[in-house]
Design a protein around this motif. Structure first.
Motif, PDB file in Angstrom:
ATOM      1  N   HIS A 138     -19.204 -28.186  -5.965  1.00  0.00           N
ATOM      2  CA  HIS A 138     -20.280 -28.849  -6.711  1.00  0.00           C
ATOM      3  C   HIS A 138     -20.569 -28.163  -8.046  1.00  0.00           C
ATOM      4  CE1 HIS A 138     -20.853 -31.580  -3.567  1.00  0.00           C
ATOM      5  NE2 HIS A 138     -21.992 -31.168  -3.035  1.00  0.00           N
ATOM      6  N   THR A 139     -20.480 -26.828  -8.086  1.00  0.00           N
ATOM      7  CA  THR A 139     -20.867 -26.098  -9.295  1.00  0.00           C
ATOM      8  C   THR A 139     -19.670 -25.706 -10.163  1.00  0.00           C
ATOM      9  OG1 THR A 139     -20.846 -24.005  -8.060  1.00  0.00           O
ATOM     10  CG2 THR A 139     -22.955 -25.178  -8.220  1.00  0.00           C
TER      11      THR A 139
ATOM     12  N   VAL B  84     -17.191 -25.613 -13.032  1.00  0.00           N
ATOM     13  CA  VAL B  84     -17.248 -26.033 -14.437  1.00  0.00           C
ATOM     14  C   VAL B  84     -15.912 -25.825 -15.152  1.00  0.00           C
ATOM     15  CG1 VAL B  84     -19.720 -25.652 -14.700  1.00  0.00           C
ATOM     16  CG2 VAL B  84     -18.132 -23.763 -15.137  1.00  0.00           C
TER      17      VAL B  84
ATOM     18  N   THR C 149     -17.715 -21.168 -11.978  1.00  0.00           N
ATOM     19  CA  THR C 149     -18.874 -21.967 -11.554  1.00  0.00           C
ATOM     20  C   THR C 149     -20.072 -21.663 -12.435  1.00  0.00           C
ATOM     21  OG1 THR C 149     -19.612 -20.280  -9.978  1.00  0.00           O
ATOM     22  CG2 THR C 149     -18.083 -21.955  -9.161  1.00  0.00           C
ATOM     23  N   HIS C 150     -21.053 -22.572 -12.336  1.00  0.00           N
ATOM     24  CA  HIS C 150     -22.309 -22.363 -13.064  1.00  0.00           C
ATOM     25  C   HIS C 150     -23.441 -22.906 -12.205  1.00  0.00           C
ATOM     26  CE1 HIS C 150     -25.543 -22.823 -16.035  1.00  0.00           C
ATOM     27  NE2 HIS C 150     -24.905 -21.900 -16.736  1.00  0.00           N
TER      28      HIS C 150
ATOM     29  N   HIS D 187     -24.966 -26.732 -11.901  1.00  0.00           N
ATOM     30  CA  HIS D 187     -24.030 -27.773 -12.341  1.00  0.00           C
ATOM     31  C   HIS D 187     -23.831 -28.788 -11.222  1.00  0.00           C
ATOM     32  CE1 HIS D 187     -20.049 -29.565 -13.271  1.00  0.00           C
ATOM     33  NE2 HIS D 187     -20.522 -29.507 -14.506  1.00  0.00           N
ATOM     34  N   LYS D 188     -23.586 -30.035 -11.589  1.00  0.00           N
ATOM     35  CA  LYS D 188     -23.432 -31.110 -10.603  1.00  0.00           C
ATOM     36  C   LYS D 188     -22.070 -31.778 -10.743  1.00  0.00           C
ATOM     37  CE  LYS D 188     -28.399 -32.123 -10.546  1.00  0.00           C
ATOM     38  NZ  LYS D 188     -29.435 -33.152 -10.786  1.00  0.00           N
TER      39      LYS D 188
ATOM     40  N   SER E  87     -19.153 -34.603 -11.153  1.00  0.00           N
ATOM     41  CA  SER E  87     -19.039 -35.808 -11.963  1.00  0.00           C
ATOM     42  C   SER E  87     -18.385 -36.906 -11.137  1.00  0.00           C
ATOM     43  CB  SER E  87     -18.186 -35.532 -13.203  1.00  0.00           C
ATOM     44  OG  SER E  87     -17.797 -36.737 -13.830  1.00  0.00           O
TER      45      SER E  87
END
Length: 335
Positions: A26-27, A29, A54-55, A58-59, A61
Motif C-alpha cells: 500500500h505504501t 512509492v 515506501t512512504h 501513501h495509498k 493507485s
C-alpha cells in the motif's frame, strides 16, 4: 535480505511489495532493481535484486491493477479500492443527510433516536447508520425517500416510494450483477444510466458520476459537462458488455447530393449488421445533403469500421459523431 522469491511471468515490483506485507504494498512509492531506480510497472527478470521504497500515508493507485499479476496483489488492491469507495460514499451520504436534516431543524442524534428510523433500518436489513449513508452516497437511495419513511413527509425530487423501495429490496435480496453493460468498482447492484450529453460506446474511456438518488450516470472521460460537476462524486467504472448488446450512437454525414444517396448509405450501414433506429435528411441548393442517423452498434471498433467504409463513398464529404441526441422531426424519408 537475500531471500529468493518466485513470481509468475510479468510480475512487477508492486507484486514483490505485496508479497512481503500488505502495508509495504500500500505504501510503495518506488523500487530499485539491481540498485537502479525502475518504474513500478517494470517486469521483473530472473536474478533481479529488488528493493522497495515506501512512504507513510501513501495509498495504492487504481492504475496498479494494470501492472500486477499475482492474486495476492490484485486482491489487496481491490480490497483497498472497495474500502476507500465505501468510506467516500459514507462521507458523501452523511453530508447529504446533514443538509437535509438542517433544513428541517433536526439534529442527527435526534434523527437516529427516532423509533421509526430504527424500524426503517431493521426493515431494510441495514445494520447501522453507515450502511444507509453508503446507499445515499452511492446514489442508490434518495434522502427524500428516507425522510418520507421516517417522518412521513412528501418526497420532492420525483422519486416515488415504490421506486425507492424496489431499489432497497434489490439491495437486500439480489446477487451481484453488472447493469447496462457497466461495472461500478466497489459497488454492487446500483442503478446505471448513460448520460445523454455524450453517449459513450464500449471502447471509449468513461467515468461514473454519483447522482442524488438516481444512481450512477456514465460519461465520456472527456465530457465537457464533467467540468461543471462535483469532483467528489466522480468514480471509476468499466465496461462489462454481454454478447449481442448494442448501444446508440448518433452520426451526421455531409454528402454531395445525388439520386439514390440514402439507399447507398443505408446499404453500407446494414451491410455491417448495424441497425438504423432513426434517420433524418436535409438537402441544400448548392447540391449538398446532410444525413443524421441514430444507429445501434456493439462498440467503438464497429463504429470506426463503419466510418472507414462510409468514407470510401465518393459522395461523402465528412462524417461526425454527434455527442448529443439528434433533434428528431417527423419527416418520412424515401430514396
Amino acid at each position: 535480505r537475500g531471500d529468493v522469491k518466485s513470481f509468475p511471468k510479468g510480475a512487477t515490483p508492486i507484486d514483490f511489495a505485496y508479497s512481503i506485507h500488505t502495508d509495504i504494498g500500500h505504501t510503495c512509492v518506488g523500487a530499485k532493481v539491481n540498485r537502479n531506480i525502475v518504474p513500478l510497472k517494470y517486469q521483473l527478470k530472473n536474478g533481479d535484486t529488488v528493493e522497495i521504497m515506501t512512504h507513510p500515508g501513501h495509498k495504492p493507485s487504481k492504475d496498479w491493477l494494470k501492472y500486477v499479476v499475482t492474486s495476492r496483489a490484485i486482491s489487496r488492491i481491490k480490497q483497498w479500492i472497495k474500502t476507500e469507495e465505501r468510506e467516500r460514499s459514507v462521507s458523501l451520504g452523511r453530508d447529504i443527510l446533514d443538509r437535509e436534516l438542517k433544513k428541517r431543524s433536526i439534529s442527527l442524534n435526534r434523527f437516529m433516536k427516532e423509533p421509526s428510523f430504527k424500524k426503517f433500518l431493521e426493515d431494510q436489513s441495514l445494520l447501522a447508520l453507515e450502511d444507509l449513508l453508503a446507499l445515499i452516497g452511492y446514489g442508490k437511495v434518495s434522502v427524500h425517500y428516507v425522510m418520507n419513511q421516517v417522518y412521513s413527509v412528501d418526497t420532492k425530487d420525483g422519486d416515488t416510494d415504490k421506486d425507492q423501495a424496489a431499489i432497497l429490496d434489490r439491495h437486500k435480496k439480489q446477487p451481484k450483477k453488472a447493469a447496462a453493460g457497466i461495472s461500478v468498482r466497489g459497488i454492487d447492484d446500483i442503478m446505471v444510466r448513460f448520460a445523454q450529453c455524450c453517449t459513450p460506446l464500449p471502447g471509449d474511456e468513461i467515468v461514473g458520476y454519483i447522482t442524488r438518488g438516481r444512481g450512477v450516470s456514465v460519461h465520456l472521460a472527456a465530457c465537457p459537462k464533467l467540468q461543471e460537476m462535483d469532483n467528489e462524486r466522480i468514480i471509476e467504472v468499466r465496461w462489462e458488455v454481454e454478447s449481442g448488446q448494442t448501444f446508440p450512437v448518433n452520426i451526421r454525414i455531409s454528402c454531395t447530393d445525388k439520386k439514390g444517396l440514402l439507399a447507398e448509405l443505408s446499404s453500407v450501414i446494414s451491410g455491417l449488421g448495424i441497425n438504423i433506429s432513426y434517420a433524418d435528411v436535409a438537402t441544400y441548393p448548392d447540391k449538398r445533403a446532410t444525413f443524421g442517423f441514430q444507429l445501434d452498434v456493439s462498440d467503438l471498433a464497429q463504429y470506426k469500421k463503419l466510418e472507414s467504409e462510409l468514407k470510401k463513398l465518393k459522395s461523402v464529404i465528412s462524417i461526425e459523431r454527434q455527442r448529443k441526441p439528434l433533434e428528431k422531426s417527423h419527416r418520412r424519408l424515401t430514396s
